[in-house]
Design a protein around this motif. Structure first.
Motif, mmCIF file in Angstrom:
data_model
loop_
_atom_site.group_PDB
_atom_site.id
_atom_site.type_symbol
_atom_site.label_atom_id
_atom_site.label_comp_id
_atom_site.label_asym_id
_atom_site.label_seq_id
_atom_site.Cartn_x
_atom_site.Cartn_y
_atom_site.Cartn_z
ATOM 1 N N GLY A 56 91.207 46.408 -20.338
ATOM 2 C CA GLY A 56 90.292 47.504 -20.636
ATOM 3 C C GLY A 56 90.924 48.882 -20.510
ATOM 4 O O GLY A 56 90.222 49.893 -20.438
ATOM 5 N N ARG A 57 92.267 48.934 -20.497
ATOM 6 C CA ARG A 57 92.922 50.239 -20.387
ATOM 7 C C ARG A 57 92.995 50.949 -21.745
ATOM 8 O O ARG A 57 93.129 52.167 -21.794
ATOM 9 C CB ARG A 57 94.341 50.089 -19.833
ATOM 10 C CG ARG A 57 94.358 49.489 -18.452
ATOM 11 C CD ARG A 57 95.557 49.922 -17.658
ATOM 12 N NE ARG A 57 95.532 49.307 -16.345
ATOM 13 C CZ ARG A 57 94.888 49.797 -15.295
ATOM 14 N NH1 ARG A 57 94.200 50.905 -15.393
ATOM 15 N NH2 ARG A 57 94.930 49.159 -14.131
ATOM 16 N N PHE A 58 92.988 50.168 -22.812
ATOM 17 C CA PHE A 58 92.958 50.734 -24.166
ATOM 18 C C PHE A 58 91.764 50.122 -24.899
ATOM 19 O O PHE A 58 91.166 49.148 -24.440
ATOM 20 C CB PHE A 58 94.260 50.411 -24.917
ATOM 21 C CG PHE A 58 95.506 50.881 -24.214
ATOM 22 C CD1 PHE A 58 95.681 52.227 -23.889
ATOM 23 C CD2 PHE A 58 96.508 49.971 -23.861
ATOM 24 C CE1 PHE A 58 96.829 52.659 -23.233
ATOM 25 C CE2 PHE A 58 97.661 50.398 -23.204
ATOM 26 C CZ PHE A 58 97.816 51.745 -22.893
ATOM 27 N N ARG A 59 91.438 50.719 -26.053
ATOM 28 C CA ARG A 59 90.323 50.188 -26.836
ATOM 29 C C ARG A 59 90.642 48.766 -27.292
ATOM 30 O O ARG A 59 91.797 48.420 -27.492
ATOM 31 C CB ARG A 59 90.087 51.064 -28.069
ATOM 32 C CG ARG A 59 89.712 52.490 -27.726
ATOM 33 C CD ARG A 59 89.672 53.329 -28.994
ATOM 34 N NE ARG A 59 88.471 53.045 -29.738
ATOM 35 C CZ ARG A 59 87.380 53.814 -29.690
ATOM 36 N NH1 ARG A 59 87.371 54.923 -28.973
ATOM 37 N NH2 ARG A 59 86.316 53.478 -30.374
ATOM 38 N N LYS A 60 89.591 47.987 -27.469
ATOM 39 C CA LYS A 60 89.755 46.582 -27.888
ATOM 40 C C LYS A 60 90.452 46.483 -29.244
ATOM 41 O O LYS A 60 91.176 45.528 -29.511
ATOM 42 C CB LYS A 60 88.389 45.872 -27.964
ATOM 43 C CG LYS A 60 87.763 45.586 -26.621
ATOM 44 C CD LYS A 60 88.332 44.321 -25.949
ATOM 45 C CE LYS A 60 88.010 44.253 -24.468
ATOM 46 N NZ LYS A 60 89.175 44.413 -23.587
#
Lengths: 204, 204
Positions: A155-159
């Protein structure tokens, strides 16, 4: 082959690689001849040629030894797929990767950033050297890609972020660290990571 | 001095610089001697030595011409202080800077990324060359710093973000673009910028 002999072989190889690294750091790539390597290693010509037929064999060994450990350092802080440990934020990853480069230099007692610059220039000039080094560059990119996939999972970057493109940017940060250290001398892993934090932070 | 003479001087200088760039891109730095430059330029030795006393004079001129325009490109999309135009987001800035490098290569008909790699290696080896190039590296960093200050003003980064540290990261992205283009061949300004967008985007 008895085990002692294999160890001896590995030690000799490492001795020749270390001698080559010292030559390249000191004199640059072009002036690093087999004769210079033989002289620096303290081994006989016959012994050096047993392990490496020529300079390109040594470059290959350097590329495989030095750069692989950068890829390994990146892999080390990437949790394996399905693991419950979350991937660290990118600034932590960049700090670890750049610090690893400096630690490795100290450990090997050679200036790896300087050597990196020499080998890149040679790769730009000689397609054979580029082909020797490209798989290692690919390995570093792949290590960042695996990190980016784990970071997306965490969840650190967009899916819908593209892990390969994120890997390009993270891979791209390493040469710039090396070059600015050489040219301006003021970049440290901690400051570089703090800059990435500032770049990534959402405005108030 | 009459104006025509100054124009003529500037033209000759540019002709010698272009010849040097072609030599460096083709043969690397070490093999680019004054004799090779004279031969490539099609000018007489006396004429070339009128403009440049030696290779380091030419390197200085290259550093000042080529890299300054990168700094200028960065400055071009940075609104001046107090302007009502907002600084563009960093991915737009990185795309413009990397695209400028490629456009400039085409315009000059030389492979600037290749030349950059040669000159960095030389700077790593020769402190005199490094000292020649350091002010240009500083100029690029300063241009990014001015951009970062404008971007902080525009609310693109946090108010307490450090513009110098952000400038280190943005400066750091350029060598990595050049190197990955050489080694892996798959990076374009658009893809690199998209990677930065993915890195910067907040997770859903």
């Amino acid at each position: 082959m008895p085990k002692i002999s294999e160890e001896h072989r590995a030690e000799k190889r490492q001795q020749i690689i270390a001698a080559t690294l010292r030559c390249v750091a000191r004199d640059g790539f072009h002036k690093t001849t087999m004769a210079a390597v033989i002289n620096e290693s303290g081994l006989s010509a016959g012994s050096v040629y047993t392990y490496f037929r020529g300079k390109n064999d040594i470059i290959r060994a350097i590329a495989e030894s030095g750069l692989t450990t950068i890829a390994e350092a990146i892999t080390r802080f990437t949790p394996s797929h399905g693991s419950e440990v979350a991937a660290p934020p990118p600034e932590v990853a960049i700090e670890a990767a750049t610090q690893h480069l400096l630690d490795l230099s100290e450990e090997l007692d050679v200036d790896l950033p300087k050597i990196a610059l020499q080998t890149w220039a040679e790769a730009a000039r000689d397609p054979e050297v580029r082909d020797l080094m490209a798989p290692e560059a690919r390995r570093i990119r792949d290590a960042w890609r695996t990190y980016a996939e784990a970071a997306i999972d965490a969840g650190r970057f967009r899916k819908d972020a593209d892990p390969e493109r994120i890997a390009m940017v993270l891979t791209g940060l390493l040469p710039g660290f090396i070059l600015q250290r050489l040219m301006l001398g003021d970049v440290t892993p901690k400051i570089y990571a703090a800059g990435l934090t500032d770049l990534l932070a959402q405005p108030d």
